[in-house]
Design a protein around this motif. Sequence first.
Motif, PDB file in Angstrom:
ATOM      1  N   MET A   1       0.836  -1.186   0.000  1.00  0.00           N
ATOM      2  CA  MET A   1       0.000   0.000   0.000  1.00  0.00           C
ATOM      3  C   MET A   1       0.873   1.238   0.000  1.00  0.00           C
ATOM      4  N   ASN A   2       0.571   2.181  -0.849  1.00  0.00           N
ATOM      5  CA  ASN A   2       1.333   3.421  -0.925  1.00  0.00           C
ATOM      6  C   ASN A   2       0.969   4.328   0.236  1.00  0.00           C
ATOM      7  N   SER A   3       1.941   5.092   0.685  1.00  0.00           N
ATOM      8  CA  SER A   3       1.627   6.056   1.745  1.00  0.00           C
ATOM      9  C   SER A   3       1.028   7.306   1.109  1.00  0.00           C
ATOM     10  N   PRO A   4       0.096   7.960   1.800  1.00  0.00           N
ATOM     11  CA  PRO A   4      -0.533   9.162   1.237  1.00  0.00           C
ATOM     12  C   PRO A   4       0.495  10.267   1.002  1.00  0.00           C
ATOM     13  N   ARG A   5       0.228  11.066  -0.008  1.00  0.00           N
ATOM     14  CA  ARG A   5       1.125  12.152  -0.349  1.00  0.00           C
ATOM     15  C   ARG A   5       0.832  13.370   0.504  1.00  0.00           C
ATOM     16  N   ALA A   6       1.798  14.222   0.615  1.00  0.00           N
ATOM     17  CA  ALA A   6       1.634  15.458   1.381  1.00  0.00           C
ATOM     18  C   ALA A   6       0.777  16.453   0.604  1.00  0.00           C
ATOM     19  N   ILE A   7       0.109  17.315   1.338  1.00  0.00           N
ATOM     20  CA  ILE A   7      -0.743  18.335   0.725  1.00  0.00           C
ATOM     21  C   ILE A   7       0.075  19.234  -0.200  1.00  0.00           C
ATOM     22  N   SER A   8       1.310  19.518   0.167  1.00  0.00           N
ATOM     23  CA  SER A   8       2.151  20.370  -0.681  1.00  0.00           C
ATOM     24  C   SER A   8       2.425  19.717  -2.039  1.00  0.00           C
ATOM     25  N   ASP A   9       2.541  18.384  -2.067  1.00  0.00           N
ATOM     26  CA  ASP A   9       2.740  17.680  -3.332  1.00  0.00           C
ATOM     27  C   ASP A   9       1.502  17.767  -4.215  1.00  0.00           C
ATOM     28  N   ILE A  10       0.334  17.664  -3.601  1.00  0.00           N
ATOM     29  CA  ILE A  10      -0.917  17.761  -4.347  1.00  0.00           C
ATOM     30  C   ILE A  10      -1.053  19.155  -4.950  1.00  0.00           C
ATOM     31  N   LYS A  11      -0.737  20.177  -4.150  1.00  0.00           N
ATOM     32  CA  LYS A  11      -0.808  21.558  -4.635  1.00  0.00           C
ATOM     33  C   LYS A  11       0.151  21.764  -5.800  1.00  0.00           C
ATOM     34  N   LYS A  12       1.345  21.212  -5.682  1.00  0.00           N
ATOM     35  CA  LYS A  12       2.350  21.347  -6.743  1.00  0.00           C
ATOM     36  C   LYS A  12       1.859  20.692  -8.036  1.00  0.00           C
ATOM     37  N   ASP A  13       1.204  19.536  -7.932  1.00  0.00           N
ATOM     38  CA  ASP A  13       0.646  18.872  -9.114  1.00  0.00           C
ATOM     39  C   ASP A  13      -0.410  19.739  -9.787  1.00  0.00           C
ATOM     40  N   LEU A  14      -1.270  20.328  -8.988  1.00  0.00           N
ATOM     41  CA  LEU A  14      -2.360  21.138  -9.537  1.00  0.00           C
ATOM     42  C   LEU A  14      -1.861  22.408 -10.203  1.00  0.00           C
ATOM     43  N   GLU A  15      -0.768  22.979  -9.724  1.00  0.00           N
ATOM     44  CA  GLU A  15      -0.244  24.231 -10.283  1.00  0.00           C
ATOM     45  C   GLU A  15       0.040  24.110 -11.775  1.00  0.00           C
ATOM     46  N   SER A  16       0.491  22.955 -12.206  1.00  0.00           N
ATOM     47  CA  SER A  16       0.833  22.797 -13.623  1.00  0.00           C
ATOM     48  C   SER A  16      -0.405  22.661 -14.512  1.00  0.00           C
ATOM     49  N   PHE A  17      -1.584  22.485 -13.921  1.00  0.00           N
ATOM     50  CA  PHE A  17      -2.803  22.312 -14.705  1.00  0.00           C
ATOM     51  C   PHE A  17      -3.753  23.498 -14.629  1.00  0.00           C
ATOM     52  N   VAL A  18      -3.318  24.627 -14.076  1.00  0.00           N
ATOM     53  CA  VAL A  18      -4.172  25.812 -14.016  1.00  0.00           C
ATOM     54  C   VAL A  18      -4.511  26.235 -15.443  1.00  0.00           C
ATOM     55  N   GLY A  19      -5.790  26.444 -15.705  1.00  0.00           N
ATOM     56  CA  GLY A  19      -6.258  26.797 -17.046  1.00  0.00           C
ATOM     57  C   GLY A  19      -6.654  25.607 -17.888  1.00  0.00           C
ATOM     58  N   SER A  20      -6.443  24.401 -17.392  1.00  0.00           N
ATOM     59  CA  SER A  20      -6.772  23.188 -18.142  1.00  0.00           C
ATOM     60  C   SER A  20      -8.202  22.746 -17.894  1.00  0.00           C
ATOM     61  N   TYR A  63     -12.427  23.829  -3.379  1.00  0.00           N
ATOM     62  CA  TYR A  63     -12.153  22.662  -2.550  1.00  0.00           C
ATOM     63  C   TYR A  63     -10.780  22.842  -1.921  1.00  0.00           C
ATOM     64  N   THR A  64     -10.567  22.147  -0.832  1.00  0.00           N
ATOM     65  CA  THR A  64      -9.251  22.193  -0.179  1.00  0.00           C
ATOM     66  C   THR A  64      -8.395  21.043  -0.701  1.00  0.00           C
ATOM     67  N   TYR A  65      -7.102  21.160  -0.491  1.00  0.00           N
ATOM     68  CA  TYR A  65      -6.190  20.086  -0.880  1.00  0.00           C
ATOM     69  C   TYR A  65      -6.415  18.863  -0.002  1.00  0.00           C
ATOM     70  N   ALA A  66      -6.915  19.080   1.215  1.00  0.00           N
ATOM     71  CA  ALA A  66      -7.239  17.963   2.107  1.00  0.00           C
ATOM     72  C   ALA A  66      -8.390  17.133   1.532  1.00  0.00           C
ATOM     73  N   ASP A  67      -9.302  17.774   0.778  1.00  0.00           N
ATOM     74  CA  ASP A  67     -10.377  17.024   0.117  1.00  0.00           C
ATOM     75  C   ASP A  67      -9.801  16.018  -0.868  1.00  0.00           C
ATOM     76  N   VAL A  68      -8.748  16.390  -1.551  1.00  0.00           N
ATOM     77  CA  VAL A  68      -8.084  15.485  -2.493  1.00  0.00           C
ATOM     78  C   VAL A  68      -7.330  14.409  -1.716  1.00  0.00           C
ATOM     79  N   LEU A  69      -6.672  14.813  -0.646  1.00  0.00           N
ATOM     80  CA  LEU A  69      -5.901  13.870   0.169  1.00  0.00           C
ATOM     81  C   LEU A  69      -6.792  12.781   0.751  1.00  0.00           C
ATOM     82  N   THR A  70      -7.998  13.148   1.183  1.00  0.00           N
ATOM     83  CA  THR A  70      -8.934  12.184   1.763  1.00  0.00           C
ATOM     84  C   THR A  70      -9.807  11.509   0.707  1.00  0.00           C
ATOM     85  N   GLU A  71      -9.553  11.831  -0.558  1.00  0.00           N
ATOM     86  CA  GLU A  71     -10.262  11.276  -1.707  1.00  0.00           C
ATOM     87  C   GLU A  71     -11.753  11.607  -1.712  1.00  0.00           C
ATOM     88  N   THR A  72     -12.120  12.723  -1.087  1.00  0.00           N
ATOM     89  CA  THR A  72     -13.471  13.246  -1.190  1.00  0.00           C
ATOM     90  C   THR A  72     -13.665  13.834  -2.578  1.00  0.00           C
TER      91      THR A  72
END
Length: 92
Positions: A1-20, A63-72
Amino acid sequence: MNSPRAISDIKKDLESFVGSKIRLKANRGRNRIIEKEGVLESIYPNIFVVKLDERKIERRVSYTYADVLTETVELFVYDTEDAEIRIAAANH
């Protein structure tokens, strides 16, 4: 099982898709799951904003990055061939 990613990693992923163009799948509780298409409009320190076009009405949801982290919330982006790629997953 993979360990959950940090909120900062999720935010960094989303930054590259702004406008998409993205597809949003959100669990609203009690078996209410909404699926909408829109554009990832902006990124803020604690939230991200998605602009939805529904029946000629422009609407923004946040939405918050925690919503993504908790898979809501799950986000999918369309690539050049209109195939979906899951982004910002907790166990990516």
